[in-house]
Design a protein around this motif. Structure first.
Motif, short mmCIF file in Angstrom:
data_model
loop_
_atom_site.label_atom_id
_atom_site.label_comp_id
_atom_site.label_asym_id
_atom_site.label_seq_id
_atom_site.Cartn_x
_atom_site.Cartn_y
_atom_site.Cartn_z
N GLU A 10 65.23 -12.59 45.53
CA GLU A 10 65.43 -11.31 44.85
C GLU A 10 64.32 -10.30 45.09
OE1 GLU A 10 66.76 -11.75 40.79
OE2 GLU A 10 68.02 -13.44 41.33
N THR A 11 63.33 -10.62 45.95
CA THR A 11 62.35 -9.60 46.29
C THR A 11 62.58 -9.20 47.75
OG1 THR A 11 60.92 -11.53 46.37
CG2 THR A 11 60.28 -9.79 44.83
N PRO A 12 62.67 -7.89 47.98
CA PRO A 12 62.89 -7.46 49.36
C PRO A 12 61.66 -7.74 50.23
CG PRO A 12 62.68 -5.58 47.88
CD PRO A 12 62.58 -6.80 47.03
N LEU A 13 61.90 -8.31 51.38
CA LEU A 13 60.82 -8.63 52.31
C LEU A 13 61.01 -7.74 53.53
CD1 LEU A 13 58.56 -10.88 52.93
CD2 LEU A 13 60.36 -11.90 54.34
N PRO A 14 60.12 -6.78 53.73
CA PRO A 14 60.33 -5.86 54.85
C PRO A 14 60.13 -6.57 56.19
CG PRO A 14 58.25 -5.39 53.75
CD PRO A 14 58.91 -6.47 52.96
N VAL A 15 61.08 -6.37 57.11
CA VAL A 15 60.95 -6.98 58.43
C VAL A 15 60.65 -5.90 59.49
CG1 VAL A 15 61.91 -9.13 59.25
CG2 VAL A 15 63.33 -7.62 57.88
N LEU A 16 61.29 -4.77 59.33
CA LEU A 16 61.07 -3.69 60.29
C LEU A 16 60.78 -2.43 59.48
CD1 LEU A 16 64.02 -4.25 62.80
CD2 LEU A 16 61.60 -4.67 63.23
N GLN A 17 59.73 -1.71 59.91
CA GLN A 17 59.41 -0.50 59.18
C GLN A 17 59.31 0.68 60.14
OE1 GLN A 17 55.60 0.04 57.04
NE2 GLN A 17 56.91 0.02 55.24
N ASP A 18 60.22 1.61 59.98
CA ASP A 18 60.21 2.86 60.72
C ASP A 18 59.99 2.64 62.22
OD1 ASP A 18 60.51 5.56 60.94
OD2 ASP A 18 58.41 6.01 60.56
N VAL A 19 60.88 1.88 62.81
CA VAL A 19 60.76 1.61 64.24
C VAL A 19 61.56 2.66 65.00
CG1 VAL A 19 61.38 0.00 66.08
CG2 VAL A 19 60.40 -0.86 63.95
N SER A 20 60.91 3.35 65.90
CA SER A 20 61.61 4.33 66.75
C SER A 20 61.26 4.05 68.20
CB SER A 20 61.19 5.76 66.39
OG SER A 20 61.67 6.09 65.12
N LEU A 21 62.28 4.06 69.05
CA LEU A 21 62.06 3.74 70.45
C LEU A 21 63.25 4.27 71.25
CD1 LEU A 21 60.37 1.94 72.51
CD2 LEU A 21 62.03 0.14 72.01
N SER A 22 62.95 4.88 72.39
CA SER A 22 64.04 5.30 73.27
C SER A 22 63.95 4.52 74.56
CB SER A 22 63.92 6.79 73.58
OG SER A 22 64.50 7.53 72.54
N VAL A 23 65.08 4.03 75.03
CA VAL A 23 65.09 3.28 76.28
C VAL A 23 66.04 3.98 77.24
CG1 VAL A 23 65.51 1.06 77.37
CG2 VAL A 23 64.60 1.15 75.04
N LEU A 24 65.52 4.32 78.41
CA LEU A 24 66.34 5.05 79.39
C LEU A 24 67.08 4.06 80.28
CD1 LEU A 24 63.77 7.83 80.28
CD2 LEU A 24 65.89 8.08 78.97
N PRO A 25 68.19 4.52 80.86
CA PRO A 25 68.96 3.64 81.74
C PRO A 25 68.10 3.12 82.88
CG PRO A 25 70.17 5.66 81.33
CD PRO A 25 68.83 5.84 80.71
N GLY A 26 68.23 1.84 83.18
CA GLY A 26 67.50 1.26 84.29
C GLY A 26 66.12 0.74 83.93
N GLU A 27 65.69 0.98 82.71
CA GLU A 27 64.36 0.51 82.32
C GLU A 27 64.39 -0.99 82.04
OE1 GLU A 27 61.20 2.77 80.01
OE2 GLU A 27 63.08 3.43 79.09
N PHE A 28 63.25 -1.62 82.19
CA PHE A 28 63.06 -3.01 81.77
C PHE A 28 61.96 -3.00 80.72
CE2 PHE A 28 63.73 -7.54 83.36
CZ PHE A 28 63.14 -8.12 82.26
N VAL A 29 62.36 -3.05 79.47
CA VAL A 29 61.39 -2.95 78.38
C VAL A 29 61.17 -4.32 77.76
CG1 VAL A 29 60.96 -1.94 76.11
CG2 VAL A 29 62.07 -0.58 77.87
N SER A 30 59.91 -4.71 77.66
CA SER A 30 59.60 -5.97 76.99
C SER A 30 59.00 -5.67 75.63
CB SER A 30 58.60 -6.79 77.80
OG SER A 30 59.22 -7.32 78.93
N ILE A 31 59.40 -6.48 74.65
CA ILE A 31 58.81 -6.35 73.32
C ILE A 31 57.98 -7.60 73.07
CG2 ILE A 31 59.28 -6.07 70.87
CD1 ILE A 31 61.99 -4.88 71.62
N VAL A 32 56.67 -7.40 72.84
CA VAL A 32 55.82 -8.55 72.54
C VAL A 32 55.24 -8.37 71.14
CG1 VAL A 32 55.19 -9.05 74.94
CG2 VAL A 32 53.78 -7.48 73.62
#
Lengths: 249, 275
Positions: A20-42
């Protein structure tokens, strides 16, 4: 395949409710990925990187913010996005061909074209000759290739990889990294890959997104501009150090 | 490509059984399950020879065997079995068939679970034979009584096994199905069915053995023919050898039916990785 489909993640915030307590997992994530890109998230575990992929692929619709693909809000799974999980998740009762054909089940294509696409996908990941093998008869690396073929056969605009090589031994891992590069170069698909292997991220990506945990946020976005993909080259090592430094921050 | 060389030896031989060599040891191993029945038989013969119990209570094996031959020649066994197998065939088909449907609905739909879950679990607690007094009043000694009772006995384990197996389909596979946007038909045929076969079959085997037990008991209590009735008939004649023949027949037929289901299961699960 849709050309020029930009993925725009705007101010995405997500929490799970635990006891019953909210646990934040993602906070204000903004990202743009263009066609053909290879983006890694670490990022360290708990930074919400896998959750982000689940939101993009449409397995989870409960969040604030927007995820736009080619300008339209993503809702539920779709043919424009494919995902490969850390575990291959092939159905054990189907052969390789059947598993991959299943991915086209919802596609209104003539059977002949489906069969051709499946053959192409199998050839692309280097599994020709194993069409009739069942998952239990494939090695870990081969099963993972099959999972990649299953995602690619739908010709998604964006391929999401959730630690796809995480369960493999280092030899298979390096091999599959090169296979991934070949596929990416051949297909020109946009790839977003979650990994905790920094070297892998530097080796494969055009951009690296470093996330920090609790709550998951983007710490930095590092473009990869290397003269060559050489793990021993000074610029490669320097970039790896920089990403590691950002991770430790 | 070196991937291939790694894999060739991993694509296992599909017919390992054909190449199994029949050594004396292998044959001996296959005879092991018969050891205990043999010991029991010897002990029984000894007890009978030493007259530990009067012949009327413990007839010797040879007498029982002779009676068995007589009963088979006389047609009592075959007729009884024909009636019993007919009853279990119809009853089991109705009970297991409807059990599969309700079980699948309970497993797949929360609404059905919400409406029927509690009622089903409550009714499941009442043993099949607990229904006998009231069913006897409704149906009398008619065949319907046996069908209803067997259907009920096979219905409950089938529903439980089916709904549980459906609920236990691994979440990662369900997610794959969602990502691949599988249409309902493929979802059932390619995921639900193959994933639930082992669980459902173990439920069906339980169901069949419950049904068999219920049938024999109801035949002993309220019937004029059937294997169970033959046993009661033997008891009233005080011919325990007939009762023992009945017991052996029940055991063997039950075992045969269970083995049959296990075979079907193996066939349907041909994909199971063999070492």
């Amino acid at each position: 395949m849709t050309e020029f489909t930009e993925l725009a993640i705007r101010h995405v915030t997500k929490s799970y409710v635990v006891d019953e307590t909210p646990l934040p997992v993602l906070q204000d994530v903004s990202l743009s990925v263009l066609p053909g890109e290879f983006v890694s998230i670490v990022g360290a575990s708990g930074c919400g990187k896998s959750t982000l992929l689940r939101l993009i692929v449409g397995l989870d619709d409960v969040y604030r913010g927007e995820i736009l693909l080619g300008g339209t809000q993503v809702s539920g799974p779709g043919a424009d996005r494919g995902i490969v999980f850390q575990d291959h998740r092939l159905f054990p009762w189907l052969t390789l061909t059947e598993n991959i054909t299943l991915a086209l089940d919802a596609f209104p294509l003539p059977a002949e074209e489906k069969a051709q696409r499946v053959r192409d996908a199998i050839a692309l990941v280097g599994l020709s000759g194993f069409e009739r093998a069942r998952p239990a008869q494939l090695s870990g690396g081969m099963a993972q290739r099959a999972a990649i073929a299953r995602a690619l056969v739908r010709r998604p605009a964006i391929l999401l990889l959730d630690e796809p090589l995480g369960a493999l031994d280092s030899l298979n891992r390096t091999r599959l990294q090169d296979a991934l590069l070949d596929i990416w170069e051949a297909q020109r698909t946009t790839v977003i890959m979650v990994t905790h292997d920094v070297e892998e991220a530097v080796y494969l990506s055009t951009r690296i997104v470093v996330m920090e945990p609790r709550p998951g946020r983007i710490r930095s976005v590092i473009p990869v501009e290397l003269a060559a993909r050489d793990r021993a080259a000074p610029d490669f090592v320097a970039l790896k150090q920089r990403v590691l430094a950002d991770l430790r921050h | 490509m070196n991937v291939r060389s790694v894999a060739v030896d991993r694509v296992v031989d599909r017919f390992p059984a054909v190449r199994r060599i029949w050594t004396a040891r292998a044959v001996g191993h296959r005879l092991l399950p018969l050891a205990i029945p043999l010991i029991v038989l010897i002990a029984w013969q000894c007890a009978a020879s030493l007259r530990l119990l009067p012949v009327q209570i413990l007839p010797p094996p040879l007498l029982v065997a002779t009676t068995a031959i007589d009963l088979i020649r006389g047609g009592e066994i075959v007729d009884g079995l024909r009636v019993s197998l007919w009853r279990i065939g119809i009853g089991f088909a109705i009970g297991a068939g409807s059990g599969l449907v309700l079980g699948a609905l309970l497993g797949l739909s929360r609404t059905v679970e919400a409406y029927c879950g509690l009622t089903f679990r409550l009714l499941a607690q009442i043993p099949s034979l607990g229904w006998l007094p009231i069913l006897l009043l409704i149906f009398g000694l008619d065949e319907t009584l046996k069908f209803v009772l067997i259907a009920k006995a096979s219905f409950v384990p089938t529903v439980i096994a089916t709904s549980e197996s459906v609920k236990q389909i691994p979440a990662p596979f369900r997610e794959v199905a969602r990502v691949l946007q599988l249409p309902a038909r493929s979802y059932l045929r390619r995921l639900v069915l193959p994933a639930t076969i082992p669980g459902i079959f173990s439920g069906l085997r339980t169901a069949l053995s419950h049904a068999w037990i219920a049938l024999i008991v109801v035949e002993m209590l309220a019937a004029t023919e059937g294997v169970g009735y033959t046993m009661v008939w033997g008891r009233t004649l005080f011919q325990i050898d007939i009762v023992i023949v009945g017991m052996v027949v029940i055991g063997l037929i039950g075992l045969a039916m269970d083995t049959g289901l296990a075979r079907i299961e193996q066939r349907l699960q041909h994909w199971e990785a063999r070492p």
